[in-house]
Scaffold this active site. Sequence first.
Site, PDB file in Angstrom:
ATOM      1  N   GLN A 194      39.371  -1.305 -48.835  1.00 26.56           N
ATOM      2  CA  GLN A 194      40.670  -0.685 -48.574  1.00 26.56           C
ATOM      3  C   GLN A 194      40.493   0.786 -48.181  1.00 26.56           C
ATOM      4  O   GLN A 194      39.764   1.531 -48.838  1.00 26.56           O
ATOM      5  CB  GLN A 194      41.565  -0.818 -49.818  1.00 26.56           C
ATOM      6  CG  GLN A 194      42.997  -0.383 -49.626  1.00 26.56           C
ATOM      7  CD  GLN A 194      43.769  -1.229 -48.601  1.00 26.56           C
ATOM      8  OE1 GLN A 194      43.532  -2.414 -48.461  1.00 26.56           O
ATOM      9  NE2 GLN A 194      44.669  -0.605 -47.879  1.00 26.56           N
ATOM     10  N   ASP A 215      38.553  -7.616 -41.692  1.00 30.20           N
ATOM     11  CA  ASP A 215      39.410  -6.513 -41.243  1.00 30.20           C
ATOM     12  C   ASP A 215      39.221  -6.244 -39.746  1.00 30.20           C
ATOM     13  O   ASP A 215      40.034  -5.545 -39.135  1.00 30.20           O
ATOM     14  CB  ASP A 215      39.059  -5.223 -42.006  1.00 30.20           C
ATOM     15  CG  ASP A 215      40.144  -4.823 -42.989  1.00 30.20           C
ATOM     16  OD1 ASP A 215      41.305  -5.215 -42.794  1.00 30.20           O
ATOM     17  OD2 ASP A 215      39.812  -4.115 -43.962  1.00 30.20           O
ATOM     18  N   LYS A 265      47.484  -8.247 -51.245  1.00 36.81           N
ATOM     19  CA  LYS A 265      46.457  -9.097 -50.637  1.00 36.81           C
ATOM     20  C   LYS A 265      45.955 -10.130 -51.635  1.00 36.81           C
ATOM     21  O   LYS A 265      45.757 -11.294 -51.292  1.00 36.81           O
ATOM     22  CB  LYS A 265      45.311  -8.226 -50.101  1.00 36.81           C
ATOM     23  CG  LYS A 265      45.717  -7.432 -48.861  1.00 36.81           C
ATOM     24  CD  LYS A 265      44.719  -6.356 -48.462  1.00 36.81           C
ATOM     25  CE  LYS A 265      45.264  -5.515 -47.303  1.00 36.81           C
ATOM     26  NZ  LYS A 265      44.389  -4.416 -46.899  1.00 36.81           N
TER      27      LYS A 265
HETATM   28  N1  GUN Z   1      44.445   0.838 -44.902  1.00 36.75           N
HETATM   29  C1  GUN Z   1      45.525   0.790 -44.075  1.00 36.75           C
HETATM   30  N2  GUN Z   1      45.492  -0.327 -43.335  1.00 36.75           N
HETATM   31  C2  GUN Z   1      44.385  -0.996 -43.692  1.00 36.75           C
HETATM   32  C3  GUN Z   1      43.812  -2.234 -43.274  1.00 36.75           C
HETATM   33  O1  GUN Z   1      44.315  -2.947 -42.400  1.00 36.75           O
HETATM   34  N3  GUN Z   1      42.653  -2.580 -43.880  1.00 36.75           N
HETATM   35  C4  GUN Z   1      42.071  -1.812 -44.830  1.00 36.75           C
HETATM   36  N4  GUN Z   1      40.923  -2.226 -45.357  1.00 36.75           N
HETATM   37  N5  GUN Z   1      42.563  -0.664 -45.235  1.00 36.75           N
HETATM   38  C5  GUN Z   1      43.725  -0.265 -44.669  1.00 36.75           C
END
Ligand code: GUN
Length: 294
Positions: free
Chosen positions: A96, A119, A52
Amino acid sequence: MQLLDGKKTSHEIKQEIAEKVRTIKAEGAKVPHLAAILVGHDGASETYVASKVKDCEEVGFTSTLLRFEADITEEALLKAVEDINDDVDIDGLIVQLPLPKHISVQKVTDRIKAEKDVDGFHPINVGKMAKNLPAYIAATPYGIIQLIERYKVETSGKNCVVVGRSEIVGSPMSILMARNAYPGNATVTLCHSKTKDLNNIIKNADIIIAALGRPEFITGEMVKEGAVVIDVGITRVADETKKSGFALKGDVKFDEVAPKCSFITPVPGGVGPMTRASLLWNTLLAAQNVIYKS
Ligand code: GUN
């Protein structure tokens, strides 16, 4: 059979975003800024967050990574979220997942300001999405929607079967495919672990969205001729022939299913890169205040 090429499409989206950032810079405006919180040292999470940050660099966004040890208290993490909520330079925040067991995911995601929740996990965004109002849509469902849209896959009146009802993928995907919009207007069946007669339901599907996390669960004989297959699964399976010692497998047995399809996503290179591009897209929307402008 046409491949729904997430790698290529996400590359195009990133180029479009990078172009917008160049315009923003030329106008002397503030570039989009994404903050990510990573708690602990989970291997997959480390990889995702690093990607990211790299994606942000690639398109010209500013990014901030805040790292905390796994023993951080819930209170301290909530305070960190609030500090970012109050930081006027930061447009979007992701925490995350997964988080350590002593921390409530619900509390943390609820504490993120809806306007910065790129998100799309906050109840306000989930609710607005369900009501077909402007909202941040979670990156994986949003990535799938964009892939369908860019390949002009027909969805209206189709039988769409979503396998897996996770909060992050299956559940929002079922809502998006049913709403009165394009992509959408499908007749949606949301299947899960208690579903009876799953094979027959899948066999009747014009569009299958597999998001159950069971490698190669969907085989050739389960799929109707001409179906559209979106494979969200990505599981590490031991493979001695690979240098890494593992191969990435989707929820769909690609070799068997692909010849029967009108469209199919590969794994890797399908939904995964689209998810990454969608987070960037949401961050751009956040920086431009598109969703929450009054
Ligand atoms: N863990 C697995 N997928 C995601 C996601 O799309 N966003 C976040 N913040 N954590 C994750």
